[in-house]
Design a protein around this motif. Structure first.
Motif: not given
Length: 172
Positions: A7-12, A66-72
């Motif tokens: 979610s946006q909240t998780e991303l932030l 996908w690349l920007l959130t890969f580590d998470w």
């Protein structure tokens, strides 16, 4: 996205956590009297953020996410990113590329030794006519190799040797 759409909240929250970690490392080096190490951390962090900013011109927004959130999402890996991108429209569906990448990394992650270190480097190139994504994984990799079929409009090149796996996606 792969395992679970964030979610946006998780991303932030993840982004804030990473940023605070970087600040704490800088502060630690300053407290220990190592200003040159603090400076190196700042330079490394700003370089990584700059590469992520360059990625916005890739023209494949779902691949970018996908690349920007890969580590998470794929926590067994430590990743780095380098980009050389000229903005252009791409003729491939980024949904199919993301599905392909998710399938590979989910499969590989399931077979990894949880006590080993795995580094992955994403090298993205794009100009007006062609794009490529070279992915290099280093670490004690599983010995098995499965035949993978990539997206229709994407050429796949793959090389596996001891503790090194390089695969490249090439498209227009």
């Amino acid at each position: 996205m792969g395992k679970k759409e964030l979610s946006q909240t998780e991303l932030l929250a993840f982004a804030r956590h990473d940023f605070l970690n970087d600040l704490q490392i800088i502060l630690m080096h300053l407290d220990l009297g190592n200003p040159s190490e603090a400076r190196n951390t700042i330079l490394k962090t700003t370089k990584a953020m700059g590469q992520r900013a360059v990625l916005s011109g890739f023209g494949l927004p779902k691949v970018q996410q996908w690349l920007l959130t890969f580590d998470w999402v794929y926590t067994a890996f430590r990743s780095t990113l380098s980009c050389a991108i000229k903005k252009a429209s791409r003729s491939v569906s980024d949904d199919t590329i993301v599905a392909y990448l998710e399938a590979i990394f989910t499969e590989v992650e399931d077979e990894l030794d949880p006590l080993s270190d795995y580094d992955v480097h994403f090298d993205i190139f794009a100009d007006e006519n062609e794009w490529s994504m070279t992915i290099t994984i280093k670490g004690e990799l599983p010995a098995t190799k499965k035949t993978r079929i990539g997206p229709d409009d994407v050429k796949i090149e793959e090389m596996i040797s001891h503790n090194l796996w390089v695969f490249k996606l090439i498209g227009q």
